[in-house]
Structure formats: structure tokens, C-alpha cells
Scaffold this motif. Structure first.
Motif, PDB file in Angstrom:
ATOM      1  N   MET A  92       1.380   8.999  -5.639  1.00  0.00           N
ATOM      2  CA  MET A  92       1.736  10.401  -5.372  1.00  0.00           C
ATOM      3  C   MET A  92       2.740  10.912  -6.410  1.00  0.00           C
ATOM      4  O   MET A  92       2.657  12.053  -6.875  1.00  0.00           O
ATOM      5  N   MET A 140       0.844  -1.205   0.000  1.00  0.00           N
ATOM      6  CA  MET A 140       0.000   0.000   0.000  1.00  0.00           C
ATOM      7  C   MET A 140       0.880   1.257   0.000  1.00  0.00           C
ATOM      8  O   MET A 140       0.612   2.224  -0.734  1.00  0.00           O
ATOM      9  N   SER A 141       1.939   1.232   0.836  1.00  0.00           N
ATOM     10  CA  SER A 141       2.851   2.390   0.890  1.00  0.00           C
ATOM     11  C   SER A 141       3.518   2.598  -0.461  1.00  0.00           C
ATOM     12  O   SER A 141       3.631   3.748  -0.933  1.00  0.00           O
ATOM     13  N   GLN A 170       0.916   3.954  -2.776  1.00  0.00           N
ATOM     14  CA  GLN A 170       0.635   5.362  -2.468  1.00  0.00           C
ATOM     15  C   GLN A 170       1.770   6.261  -2.968  1.00  0.00           C
ATOM     16  O   GLN A 170       1.525   7.326  -3.552  1.00  0.00           O
TER      17      GLN A 170
END
Length: 169
Positions: free
Chosen positions: A127, A119-120, A123
């Protein structure tokens, strides 16, 4: 003597003489071969065999009683062994369940960490792409503004030069 001869003839004509001779002969044979002693020895052997058989019978009965006593406790031993086996099986089952829970928790924790890491990464990637898209849109907007207003072009150049001068100092 005539009388003696008469008795003698009478004895010879009857079986009494033969009987007496036979009894005397049998008596002599019995004494010669000691049948009474042999009969007593044979009787004593029979008595000894009977006593030995009775002793053996008593010994076997005692062994049987002991084996029967041992066999009477075998069901208790079996129940005890089954009880111990059941306790061991229950303990082993509990241990296996606890080990499975610990392994499952470890797998869940590890999986959750991987999901969080993914998920990081997603993300960060999102981003990055969003920032690049924003920069691209800003670039397009700036180019559009510069094309529409040429005076902004000179202003932008002067501001950039001033910013560079500030960085050098």
C-alpha cells in the motif's frame, strides 16, 4: 579211665576240639568287646540315617511341591505383567500422540500468525509503494497539466495560499 583217654585221643585227632575251642574263644571275644552292643549301635545309626533321609526327602518333596505350585502361577503373573505393560504402553502412546497433536496445533497456530503478520507487513508495504506510486503519478499528471495550461499554475498557487491561511487561523 582208659575209656576217657580213648575219648580224649579221639577228640584230639578230630577237629571237634579245635572247633569247640574256637567257638569258646569267639564267645569270649564277643563278650569282651561287646560286639552285640556295637552291632546294635551300628544298626541304630543306619536306622537313624534312613529316618533322617526320609525326613529330608519329605522336606525336599514339600519344597518341590511349593516351588511347582509357585511355578504354575508364574505364567499368570507373566500375563498380568504383560497386560499391565501393554496398558502402560497404550496409555503412553496415547499421551504422546495427544502431546504431538497439541504441539502440532501450536506450531500451526504460530506459523499462521507469522504468515498473517508477514501478509500484513507485505500489504502495508504494498500500500505504501502503491500510495507513493500514485503520488508520483499524480505529481507527474499535475506537472503535465501545469505545463500544458499555465493559467492553472496561478490558480494552484492561490488555492495553496488560501489553504495555508485557513490552517493558520
Amino acid at each position: 579211665m582208659d575209656r576217657f583217654l580213648e575219648i580224649w585221643n579221639w577228640l584230639m585227632s578230630t577237629n571237634i576240639f579245635n572247633f569247640v575251642v574256637m567257638v569258646a574263644l569267639l564267645y569270649y571275644i564277643c563278650i569282651k568287646f561287646d560286639f552285640s552292643r556295637k552291632l546294635e549301635e551300628a544298626r541304630q545309626k543306619v536306622v537313624n540315617n534312613i529316618r533322617e533321609s526320609e525326613a529330608e526327602k519329605k522336606l525336599r518333596e514339600e519344597e518341590f511341591a511349593k516351588k511347582a505350585e509357585d511355578a504354575s502361577h508364574i505364567d499368570e503373573e507373566i500375563y498380568n505383567a504383560l497386560g499391565i505393560a501393554e496398558k502402560s504402553a497404550n496409555a503412553l502412546g496415547k499421551k504422546m500422540l495427544e502431546d504431538a497433536r497439541i504441539i502440532t496445533r501450536g506450531i500451526i497456530t504460530s506459523t499462521q500468525k507469522r504468515i498473517d503478520a508477514q501478509m500484513s507487513l507485505l500489504q502495508a508495504e504494498l500500500m505504501k509503494k502503491t500510495a507513493l506510486a500514485a503520488v508520483e503519478i499524480a505529481k507527474q499528471n499535475i506537472q503535465k497539466e501545469l505545463e500544458e495550461h499555465s493559467e492553472l499554475h496561478d490558480k494552484f498557487i492561490y488555492e495553496s495560499l488560501n489553504a495555508l491561511d485557513e490552517v493558520k487561523q
